[in-house]
Design a protein around this motif. Sequence first.
Motif, PDB file in Angstrom:
ATOM      1  N   VAL A 236       1.206  -0.778   0.343  1.00 30.79           N
ATOM      2  CA  VAL A 236      -0.106  -0.231   0.483  1.00 30.79           C
ATOM      3  C   VAL A 236       0.954   1.817   0.240  1.00 30.79           C
ATOM      4  N   PHE A 237       0.114   2.065  -0.810  1.00 29.74           N
ATOM      5  CA  PHE A 237       0.953   3.371  -1.103  1.00 29.74           C
ATOM      6  C   PHE A 237       0.262   4.290  -1.013  1.00 29.74           C
ATOM      7  N   GLN A 238       0.949   5.148   0.384  1.00 24.85           N
ATOM      8  CA  GLN A 238      -0.117   6.130   0.989  1.00 24.85           C
ATOM      9  C   GLN A 238       0.573   7.969   0.046  1.00 24.85           C
ATOM     10  N   HIS A 239      -0.617   8.776  -0.797  1.00 27.44           N
ATOM     11  CA  HIS A 239      -0.038  10.358  -0.631  1.00 27.44           C
ATOM     12  C   HIS A 239      -1.141  10.800   1.010  1.00 27.44           C
ATOM     13  N   GLY A 240      -0.218  12.292   1.151  1.00 31.21           N
ATOM     14  CA  GLY A 240      -0.719  12.743   2.245  1.00 31.21           C
ATOM     15  C   GLY A 240      -2.231  12.436   2.981  1.00 31.21           C
ATOM     16  N   ARG A 241      -2.804  12.773   3.856  1.00 34.03           N
ATOM     17  CA  ARG A 241      -3.718  13.069   4.381  1.00 34.03           C
ATOM     18  C   ARG A 241      -5.199  11.343   4.050  1.00 34.03           C
ATOM     19  N   SER A 242      -4.458  10.470   3.359  1.00 35.72           N
ATOM     20  CA  SER A 242      -5.637   9.372   3.019  1.00 35.72           C
ATOM     21  C   SER A 242      -5.386   8.020   4.236  1.00 35.72           C
ATOM     22  N   VAL A 243      -6.152   7.992   4.261  1.00 37.31           N
ATOM     23  CA  VAL A 243      -6.461   7.055   4.764  1.00 37.31           C
ATOM     24  C   VAL A 243      -7.113   5.562   4.565  1.00 37.31           C
ATOM     25  N   PHE A 244      -5.994   4.948   5.060  1.00 37.60           N
ATOM     26  CA  PHE A 244      -6.119   2.817   4.379  1.00 37.60           C
ATOM     27  C   PHE A 244      -6.509   2.496   5.904  1.00 37.60           C
ATOM     28  N   THR A 245      -7.470   0.822   5.412  1.00 38.38           N
ATOM     29  CA  THR A 245      -8.080   0.906   6.684  1.00 38.38           C
ATOM     30  C   THR A 245      -7.847  -1.091   6.188  1.00 38.38           C
ATOM     31  N   SER A 246      -7.612  -1.923   6.890  1.00 36.49           N
ATOM     32  CA  SER A 246      -7.761  -3.163   6.245  1.00 36.49           C
ATOM     33  C   SER A 246      -7.634  -3.710   7.326  1.00 36.49           C
ATOM     34  N   ARG A 247      -8.687  -4.750   6.715  1.00 31.09           N
ATOM     35  CA  ARG A 247      -9.041  -6.118   8.113  1.00 31.09           C
ATOM     36  C   ARG A 247      -9.054  -7.659   7.428  1.00 31.09           C
ATOM     37  N   ALA A 388     -19.872 -21.882  26.612  1.00 27.05           N
ATOM     38  CA  ALA A 388     -19.029 -20.814  27.605  1.00 27.05           C
ATOM     39  C   ALA A 388     -17.856 -20.294  27.342  1.00 27.05           C
ATOM     40  N   VAL A 389     -17.009 -21.999  26.818  1.00 27.65           N
ATOM     41  CA  VAL A 389     -15.866 -21.246  25.603  1.00 27.65           C
ATOM     42  C   VAL A 389     -15.638 -20.791  24.306  1.00 27.65           C
ATOM     43  N   SER A 390     -17.453 -21.076  23.605  1.00 25.95           N
ATOM     44  CA  SER A 390     -17.552 -19.775  22.015  1.00 25.95           C
ATOM     45  C   SER A 390     -17.645 -18.809  22.640  1.00 25.95           C
ATOM     46  N   MET A 391     -17.911 -18.593  23.697  1.00 28.71           N
ATOM     47  CA  MET A 391     -18.887 -17.735  24.465  1.00 28.71           C
ATOM     48  C   MET A 391     -17.440 -16.175  24.249  1.00 28.71           C
ATOM     49  N   LEU A 392     -16.577 -17.318  24.901  1.00 29.05           N
ATOM     50  CA  LEU A 392     -15.224 -16.167  26.004  1.00 29.05           C
ATOM     51  C   LEU A 392     -14.809 -15.873  24.477  1.00 29.05           C
ATOM     52  N   ASN A 393     -14.381 -17.074  23.561  1.00 34.49           N
ATOM     53  CA  ASN A 393     -13.090 -17.089  22.292  1.00 34.49           C
ATOM     54  C   ASN A 393     -14.322 -15.931  21.083  1.00 34.49           C
ATOM     55  N   LEU A 394     -15.494 -15.472  21.293  1.00 40.61           N
ATOM     56  CA  LEU A 394     -15.431 -14.947  20.317  1.00 40.61           C
ATOM     57  C   LEU A 394     -15.568 -13.149  21.496  1.00 40.61           C
ATOM     58  N   ALA A 395     -15.779 -13.762  22.534  1.00 39.90           N
ATOM     59  CA  ALA A 395     -15.452 -12.010  22.796  1.00 39.90           C
ATOM     60  C   ALA A 395     -14.477 -11.533  22.677  1.00 39.90           C
ATOM     61  N   PHE A 396     -13.220 -13.132  22.669  1.00 33.65           N
ATOM     62  CA  PHE A 396     -12.085 -12.526  22.312  1.00 33.65           C
ATOM     63  C   PHE A 396     -11.736 -11.836  21.118  1.00 33.65           C
ATOM     64  N   ALA A 397     -12.524 -12.253  20.414  1.00 30.02           N
ATOM     65  CA  ALA A 397     -13.026 -11.846  18.771  1.00 30.02           C
ATOM     66  C   ALA A 397     -13.067 -11.413  18.134  1.00 30.02           C
ATOM     67  N   PHE A 398     -14.269 -10.178  19.633  1.00 26.41           N
ATOM     68  CA  PHE A 398     -14.800  -9.237  19.556  1.00 26.41           C
ATOM     69  C   PHE A 398     -13.959  -7.726  18.727  1.00 26.41           C
ATOM     70  N   ASP A 399     -13.190  -7.999  19.241  1.00 27.15           N
ATOM     71  CA  ASP A 399     -12.647  -6.443  18.910  1.00 27.15           C
ATOM     72  C   ASP A 399     -12.278  -5.961  17.493  1.00 27.15           C
ATOM     73  N   VAL A 400     -12.166  -7.561  17.138  1.00 30.14           N
ATOM     74  CA  VAL A 400     -11.122  -7.121  15.837  1.00 30.14           C
ATOM     75  C   VAL A 400     -12.878  -7.555  14.836  1.00 30.14           C
ATOM     76  N   LEU A 401     -14.092  -7.900  15.067  1.00 28.73           N
ATOM     77  CA  LEU A 401     -15.277  -7.677  14.219  1.00 28.73           C
ATOM     78  C   LEU A 401     -15.660  -6.772  14.246  1.00 28.73           C
ATOM     79  N   GLU A 402     -15.776  -6.306  15.402  1.00 29.06           N
ATOM     80  CA  GLU A 402     -16.484  -4.835  15.229  1.00 29.06           C
ATOM     81  C   GLU A 402     -15.707  -3.899  14.159  1.00 29.06           C
ATOM     82  N   SER A 403     -14.533  -4.146  13.980  1.00 32.29           N
ATOM     83  CA  SER A 403     -13.624  -2.779  13.234  1.00 32.29           C
ATOM     84  C   SER A 403     -14.569  -2.685  11.955  1.00 32.29           C
ATOM     85  N   PHE A 404     -14.989  -4.374  11.612  1.00 30.95           N
ATOM     86  CA  PHE A 404     -15.656  -3.988  10.473  1.00 30.95           C
ATOM     87  C   PHE A 404     -17.449  -3.334  10.187  1.00 30.95           C
TER      88      PHE A 404
END
Lengths: 426, 250
Positions: A236-247, A388-404
Amino acid sequence: MKTDPIKEYKSRFEAGNGKPFPALQAEAMDTFVRLGFPGKHNEEWRYTPIRPIRERVFAAGHDTRSSKQEVQQRFPFLEGAAYAVMENGSWNREASSLPEDAPRMSGISEAKDHPGVQAHFGKYADTHIDPFAAWNTAFADAGLVIEIPDGQRIDTPVYVVLLDQGPGAVAHNRLLVMAGHNAACSIRLITASGTVADQSLLNTTSEVVLGEGAKVEWDVLQMQDENAFQVANTYVFQHGRSVFTSRTVTTGGRIVRNKLHIRAAGEHCESNMYGLYLGSGDQVIDNHTGMFHASPRCLSNQLYKGLVGDRAQAVFNGRIVVERDAQQTNAYQSSKNLLMGPDAAVTAKPQLEIFADDVRCTHGATTGQLDDAALFYLRSRGLPRDEAVSMLNLAFAFDVLESFNEGPFRSFIEETVRARLKEIRI
Amino acid sequence: MLDIQNLVAGVEGKQILNGLSLRVKPGEVHAIMGPNGSGKSTLAGVLAGKEGYEVSGSLMFDGKDMAEWSPEERAQAGLFLAFQYPVEIPGVSTANFLKEALNAIRKARGEEPVDSKQFLQLMKSKLALVEMDKEMARRSVNEGFSGGEKKRNEIFQMAMLEPKLCVMDETDSGLDIDALKIVARGVNSLRGEQRSFVIITHYQRLLDYIVPDHVHVLYDGRIVKSGGKELALELEEKGYDWIRDDKQPA
C-alpha cells in the motif's frame, strides 16, 4: 528423477507468450529463479514452514469455471453487489457482476497501456527480494485493475472473490487498485477454495495506491479449504492525508502467509490494520506487517488477534519503521493471542526501527490461555462448558470483528468465525 | 433442599474444610459467619462446583447427590452462587449471556426456550428489582462496574435465573449502605417457600437487612456453633475471639 519445481516454473514461463509487461516479468522470473523458495535459514520465514509449497510442482491451471449462481449461493452477500470473480488466477467475467455505478475494472492485459497502470504496476511490490511477489509478477498476465478517479467516492463496496481451483494448481492473482485524489472506496476480498480445488495455492500480489486525501478500506476474508495454501502480499502506498484501513480475517487454509506493507509517504496519513486468525489442526497462519512511516505527523494503528488450537502455528511479525523525517509519528501495535492447547504455538514479534526522535510508538504482544475465572462464572450460571468457551472466544475476537462496517458481509464473517470457533476446542 | 454431611475439602494438599455439616430446608435462610481463613469462600466454591478442590463427604441437593456434577449441572438443577468478586468479561454482554444461560436451564428442566421479546420483558422487571439500568445489562459483564454495581448485577442474575438455592458469598463486602439496602431489598423480594438461601458473611451488618432463620459460625473449616438470628448479634458484640476462646480447653 524428481522434477525441480523452479525449473519447471521457468520453462513454463518461457513457453508462455503475450506477456503484458515483458521486461518487468522476465526480470521477476530471473529473481524468482535466483531467490528460490525461502527456507528456515531465512529470518522472514523462520517460523513459517512451507515445505508443502516448496516441494511440489503446482499445476499451471485448471479450466473449471464457477457460474454466477454458484458464487452467489455460496456468498449470499454478493446478491445485488458489484463483484469480480478471479478463478484460478484470471477473471471469470461470466460469474462476475458489475453494475453501472461500480468502479471501473479492467484486465491487466487490456489496461497495460493506461497511463495509471504504466505508472503504478509493479512499482510497490518488493519483487526484487520476495520470491512469491517475483513469482506472481512473472505470471501476472490476467490480473485486475480497479480505478477510482479523482474525487469519486463510492459508497457501495466492491468485492473480489479469489477462488483456487483444480487439484494441485497455482493461481497467481494480481490486483492493482488506484484511488485518485479524494477518492474513496471499499474493497472486500474473499479467498476460498473452488469446487474441484485440492491442495492448490493462491499466490496473490496486490498493489494499492491512495492519492492525496483518498480513503480505502481493504477487507479480507480468507476461508480456503483445510488443505489449501495461500500467500498474499499486499503493498500500500499512501499519499498525504489519505486513510487506509485493512481488516483481515483468516479462518481457513493449511498454510496462509500474509504480508502487508504500508508506506505512509505523505503527511497526515492514517493507517489501520486489524487482523483475526483462527487456527486448528495443522494450520500455519503467518501475518507479517510492515508499517513504513516516511513522512511527519502520521498515525498508524495495528491490532491483531489470534486463537490457536490443536497443533496449529501462528506468527505475527509487526515491523514498524519510522524514518528520520517522520517526526511526530504515532504508531501503535498490539498483538494478542489465545493458545487453546498444549501443542499450539504462537510467535509474536514486534520489530521497531525508529530513526526520528519525536515519536510516540507503543507495542504489546500477549499470549495467554482462556480465562478460567470467566469460564467458571459463565458455567455457574448454567451455560454448558462448550458454549461458555465459544462465547469467551467470540468475545476475544470481538474488537476485531466490530471494526468491520455493519451489514451482510460482517454478518457472514461473524457466522464464519462463530462456526470455526466451535471447531477450536480445548 | 441442601444436605451437607462431613464435607472435607482442600486445595493443593491443604485441607480447608474439616468435616462441615449443614442442612437447609426449603424456604430457609441460613447465615454462615466466620472470620478470615475459616473456609467461607471454599464452601461457596465447593457448592458451586468450582474445579481445583479435593472434596469428600456427602453433598445432597434436592435429594440428589451432586458431588460429581459440573458447575453448569448444578446451576441447571437450581443452584446459584453470587460471587464475592464477580468476574469482568469484556465482549460478553450480560443480557446476551444471561439469555443463553436461562435457556440452558430451561432446557435442562424440559421447558421451552424464551424468545427475545419474552426475555426483554422478564429482564425489565428484574432490573427494576435492583434498580439497575437497562443499559448496564447491554454492556459487557461487569466491565467497568463499581463494586456496588457488580453486586447488584449478581442479584439481578439471581432474579433472572430463579434458582432454588442461592449461595451468597460475602455479598456485603465492598458495599456502601445504600447499595447494601438495594441488594437486601432484591434478595428479600426473592424469598419464598420454595427458595433457600445460604448467606456467607464476615459481618453481621447484612443480616440487619436480610434476617436469617439460622446462624452458623464457621471456624477452622467446620461449623462450631449454630443458633437463631440473635447469634449474629452476639458475634458482632463479642467478636470471633469469643468462639476461639470458647473452643479452648479450660
